[in-house]
Motif scaffolding. Structure first.
Motif, PDB file in Angstrom:
ATOM      1  N   GLN A 118       1.007  -1.019   0.235  1.00  0.00           N
ATOM      2  CA  GLN A 118      -0.102  -0.012  -0.031  1.00  0.00           C
ATOM      3  C   GLN A 118       0.939   1.315   0.071  1.00  0.00           C
ATOM      4  O   GLN A 118       1.979   1.268   0.635  1.00  0.00           O
ATOM      5  CB  GLN A 118      -0.847   0.105   1.370  1.00  0.00           C
ATOM      6  CG  GLN A 118      -1.825  -1.014   1.371  1.00  0.00           C
ATOM      7  CD  GLN A 118      -2.767  -1.208   0.335  1.00  0.00           C
ATOM      8  OE1 GLN A 118      -3.370   0.085  -0.343  1.00  0.00           O
ATOM      9  NE2 GLN A 118      -3.171  -2.473  -0.201  1.00  0.00           N
ATOM     10  N   PRO A 119       0.443   2.358  -0.625  1.00  0.00           N
ATOM     11  CA  PRO A 119       1.072   3.644  -0.506  1.00  0.00           C
ATOM     12  C   PRO A 119       1.231   3.987   0.765  1.00  0.00           C
ATOM     13  O   PRO A 119       0.321   4.056   1.645  1.00  0.00           O
ATOM     14  CB  PRO A 119       0.188   4.538  -1.338  1.00  0.00           C
ATOM     15  CG  PRO A 119      -0.461   3.680  -2.340  1.00  0.00           C
ATOM     16  CD  PRO A 119      -0.885   2.474  -1.501  1.00  0.00           C
ATOM     17  N   PHE A 120       2.600   4.545   1.286  1.00  0.00           N
ATOM     18  CA  PHE A 120       2.809   4.946   2.622  1.00  0.00           C
ATOM     19  C   PHE A 120       3.264   6.315   2.570  1.00  0.00           C
ATOM     20  O   PHE A 120       4.148   6.565   1.845  1.00  0.00           O
ATOM     21  CB  PHE A 120       4.025   3.878   3.110  1.00  0.00           C
ATOM     22  CG  PHE A 120       4.534   4.425   4.475  1.00  0.00           C
ATOM     23  CD1 PHE A 120       3.835   4.611   5.623  1.00  0.00           C
ATOM     24  CD2 PHE A 120       5.634   4.995   4.640  1.00  0.00           C
ATOM     25  CE1 PHE A 120       4.599   4.783   6.780  1.00  0.00           C
ATOM     26  CE2 PHE A 120       6.172   5.459   5.546  1.00  0.00           C
ATOM     27  CZ  PHE A 120       5.550   5.532   6.845  1.00  0.00           C
ATOM     28  N   GLU A 121       2.731   7.115   3.683  1.00  0.00           N
ATOM     29  CA  GLU A 121       3.026   8.336   3.807  1.00  0.00           C
ATOM     30  C   GLU A 121       3.288   8.883   5.343  1.00  0.00           C
ATOM     31  O   GLU A 121       2.439   8.123   6.165  1.00  0.00           O
ATOM     32  CB  GLU A 121       2.098   9.523   3.245  1.00  0.00           C
ATOM     33  CG  GLU A 121       2.151   9.517   1.633  1.00  0.00           C
ATOM     34  CD  GLU A 121       1.227  10.829   1.261  1.00  0.00           C
ATOM     35  OE1 GLU A 121       1.351  11.649   1.847  1.00  0.00           O
ATOM     36  OE2 GLU A 121       0.289  10.498   0.434  1.00  0.00           O
ATOM     37  N   GLY A 122       4.146   9.404   5.800  1.00  0.00           N
ATOM     38  CA  GLY A 122       4.507   9.719   7.173  1.00  0.00           C
ATOM     39  C   GLY A 122       5.246  10.973   7.488  1.00  0.00           C
ATOM     40  O   GLY A 122       5.790  11.547   6.498  1.00  0.00           O
ATOM     41  N   LYS A 123       5.150  11.420   8.695  1.00  0.00           N
ATOM     42  CA  LYS A 123       5.536  12.669   8.846  1.00  0.00           C
ATOM     43  C   LYS A 123       6.153  12.966  10.424  1.00  0.00           C
ATOM     44  O   LYS A 123       5.628  12.200  11.317  1.00  0.00           O
ATOM     45  CB  LYS A 123       4.704  13.945   8.658  1.00  0.00           C
ATOM     46  CG  LYS A 123       5.423  15.214   9.173  1.00  0.00           C
ATOM     47  CD  LYS A 123       4.368  16.560   9.393  1.00  0.00           C
ATOM     48  CE  LYS A 123       3.800  16.499   7.853  1.00  0.00           C
ATOM     49  NZ  LYS A 123       4.754  17.594   6.948  1.00  0.00           N
ATOM     50  N   SER A 124       7.516  13.106  10.397  1.00  0.00           N
ATOM     51  CA  SER A 124       8.194  13.109  11.920  1.00  0.00           C
ATOM     52  C   SER A 124       8.578  14.455  12.162  1.00  0.00           C
ATOM     53  O   SER A 124       9.051  15.332  11.470  1.00  0.00           O
ATOM     54  CB  SER A 124       9.181  11.776  11.872  1.00  0.00           C
ATOM     55  OG  SER A 124      10.428  12.483  11.135  1.00  0.00           O
TER      56      SER A 124
END
Length: 213
Positions: A118-124
């Motif tokens: 699945q497409p993955f997006e994250g922000k830290s």
């Protein structure tokens, strides 16, 4: 303009603090009939120059922020996951775009890739608090609706920081502890290891090796 904004922020904080200069604390006293009551005690006035200096030092980026700024750029991330202790490892890949924000005070990283097909997006985000002398990291992604928050300190000898926090298990709704170890391997390599707890025992659940382009 940058110096003006720092000065403005300090003045706002000082004004807010000065308004609370006579903030009430409480002390237990006993009346003639033996009933405990709380009486307010006025705080000692704080020297305005010392207060201004403290806020200025709190607001100014230092060496820890320069260390975070060294990571500005694009990183390839090779990720390995373990769903259970000694379980079969699963692989994934992403790219991280890292930059400093708010006048070099915080680091922001944006991740994009594929995870479990699945497409993955994250922000830290990563912060170093000049007052508490510790780091705070946060992480959100499109694989859930919660925010991970962990805090810890950097060890110059091992070139790594250990951060500890709690995460809510969506299966049972309970909070469980987790920790991260973030290591500066060399100028263009970073390694992040995450450890979760399952059935009361800690195990390594994720490892990310980051290589700067």
């Amino acid at each position: 303009m940058k110096n003006f904004m720092i000065t403005l922020s300090v003045l706002v904080f000082c004004f807010s603090s000065c308004k609370k200069e006579i903030k009430a604390e409480t002390e237990n006293t006993i009346t003639a009939d033996g009933v405990k009551v709380e009486e307010p005690i006025a705080e000692k006035p704080i020297d305005s120059a010392a207060e201004m200096k403290a806020w200025a030092e709190y607001a100014a980026p230092g060496n820890p922020h320069k260390m975070m700024a060294d990571e500005t750029g694009t990183w390839n991330c090779e990720m390995t996951f373990w769903m259970t202790p000694n379980g079969k490892p699963e692989k994934a890949a992403s790219t991280a775009e890292i930059k400093m924000i708010l006048g070099g005070r915080y680091q922001e990283a944006n991740y994009k890739g594929t995870m479990m097909g699945q497409p993955f997006e994250g922000k830290s985000t990563l912060a170093y608090n000049n007052a508490s002398r510790e780091y705070t990291t946060t992480f959100i992604d499109n694989m859930g609706t919660g925010m991970m928050v962990a805090m810890g300190k950097y060890d110059e000898k091992t070139k790594s920081m250990e951060l500890k926090g709690e995460v809510v298990n969506p299966v049972n709704g309970k909070k469980t502890p987790y920790r991260e170890i973030y290591t500066i391997v060399d100028g263009k390599t970073r390694k992040m290891e995450m450890f979760d707890v399952k059935n009361g025992e800690e195990y390594k659940s994720m490892e990310i090796v980051m290589s700067k382009k």
